[in-house]
Design a protein around this motif. Sequence first.
Motif, PDB file in Angstrom:
ATOM      1  N   SER A 117       0.832  -1.203   0.000  1.00  8.16           N
ATOM      2  CA  SER A 117       0.000   0.000   0.000  1.00  8.16           C
ATOM      3  C   SER A 117       0.867   1.252   0.000  1.00  8.16           C
ATOM      4  O   SER A 117       1.744   1.408   0.841  1.00  8.16           O
ATOM      5  CB  SER A 117      -0.878   0.041   1.254  1.00  8.16           C
ATOM      6  OG  SER A 117      -1.879  -0.928   1.138  1.00  8.16           O
ATOM      7  N   VAL A 118       0.591   2.124  -0.960  1.00  9.97           N
ATOM      8  CA  VAL A 118       1.343   3.375  -1.066  1.00  9.97           C
ATOM      9  C   VAL A 118       0.412   4.520  -0.667  1.00  9.97           C
ATOM     10  O   VAL A 118      -0.680   4.656  -1.229  1.00  9.97           O
ATOM     11  CB  VAL A 118       1.843   3.603  -2.517  1.00  9.97           C
ATOM     12  CG1 VAL A 118       2.658   4.888  -2.607  1.00  9.97           C
ATOM     13  CG2 VAL A 118       2.666   2.415  -2.990  1.00  9.97           C
ATOM     14  N   ALA A 119       0.830   5.323   0.299  1.00  8.27           N
ATOM     15  CA  ALA A 119       0.038   6.479   0.710  1.00  8.27           C
ATOM     16  C   ALA A 119       0.656   7.742   0.112  1.00  8.27           C
ATOM     17  O   ALA A 119       1.845   7.993   0.276  1.00  8.27           O
ATOM     18  CB  ALA A 119      -0.005   6.577   2.228  1.00  8.27           C
ATOM     19  N   VAL A 120      -0.185   8.496  -0.594  1.00 11.41           N
ATOM     20  CA  VAL A 120       0.254   9.777  -1.158  1.00 11.41           C
ATOM     21  C   VAL A 120      -0.349  10.837  -0.242  1.00 11.41           C
ATOM     22  O   VAL A 120      -1.564  10.989  -0.187  1.00 11.41           O
ATOM     23  CB  VAL A 120      -0.230   9.941  -2.619  1.00 11.41           C
ATOM     24  CG1 VAL A 120       0.356  11.202  -3.243  1.00 11.41           C
ATOM     25  CG2 VAL A 120       0.120   8.708  -3.451  1.00 11.41           C
ATOM     26  N   VAL A 121       0.501  11.529   0.513  1.00 12.29           N
ATOM     27  CA  VAL A 121       0.002  12.213   1.708  1.00 12.29           C
ATOM     28  C   VAL A 121       0.133  13.737   1.713  1.00 12.29           C
ATOM     29  O   VAL A 121      -0.207  14.370   2.723  1.00 12.29           O
ATOM     30  CB  VAL A 121       0.685  11.658   2.985  1.00 12.29           C
ATOM     31  CG1 VAL A 121       0.480  10.154   3.089  1.00 12.29           C
ATOM     32  CG2 VAL A 121       2.183  11.998   3.032  1.00 12.29           C
ATOM     33  N   GLY A 122       0.624  14.329   0.622  1.00 13.34           N
ATOM     34  CA  GLY A 122       0.823  15.776   0.678  1.00 13.34           C
ATOM     35  C   GLY A 122       1.729  16.133   1.834  1.00 13.34           C
ATOM     36  O   GLY A 122       2.691  15.423   2.135  1.00 13.34           O
ATOM     37  N   ASP A 123       1.409  17.193   2.556  1.00 20.29           N
ATOM     38  CA  ASP A 123       2.322  17.686   3.586  1.00 20.29           C
ATOM     39  C   ASP A 123       2.122  17.072   4.977  1.00 20.29           C
ATOM     40  O   ASP A 123       2.571  17.620   5.977  1.00 20.29           O
ATOM     41  CB  ASP A 123       2.233  19.215   3.675  1.00 20.29           C
ATOM     42  CG  ASP A 123       2.939  19.875   2.498  1.00 20.29           C
ATOM     43  OD1 ASP A 123       3.632  19.160   1.750  1.00 20.29           O
ATOM     44  OD2 ASP A 123       2.799  21.095   2.331  1.00 20.29           O
TER      45      ASP A 123
END
Length: 186
Positions: free
Chosen positions: A134-140
């Motif tokens: 699982s890849v989390a794209v989280v911004g800041d």
Amino acid sequence: MAEVKILVEGFASGDFSDEEERTRATITLIEDGDIKIVVDPGVLKSQDILISALERNGLSVNDIDIVCITHSHINHYRNIGMFPEAKTLEFYGLWDKESVEDWNENFSEDIKIIKTPGHDKSSISLLVKTKNGSVAVVGDLFWKENYPEKDPYADSPEKLEESRNKILEISDWIIPGHGKIFKVKK
Ligand SMILES: [Zn+2]
């Protein structure tokens, strides 16, 4: 399974102490079947940088269906107009030009939208199932790997901590707002 790729790697102000203050958000491509999503098209010295990165993946701006904005800070959304036909996904809804509808937390079979307040109260992250985990794209939520320890701009340091813990628990990899992908240490 979806695929996640960094199109343009970001950097944070402070990375170049000898230069004027500048910043660039990490720009990510998610391909989930036919759906193509660009996350945080950000600010760039030239939009050609993003156009070329898409070209290297066999894509043009018109192939992008959705632009996701992790939070409404200009260094993450300045270039949204590069994708006039794409829908926009953000905290408050999924926009199609001037119409907006609610999104579902289970956006697709392989993509989950998670509210991750803290840096900003209207922050979201995308959790994407890939063949590598699982890849989390989280911004800041993180600017870089475990950085900053204390976010000087956090809207709510307590909520930030909660959101970070939640994401660290459910993801194997994290794409932060201004750096390279990193592996979550379990
Ligand atoms: Zn921000």
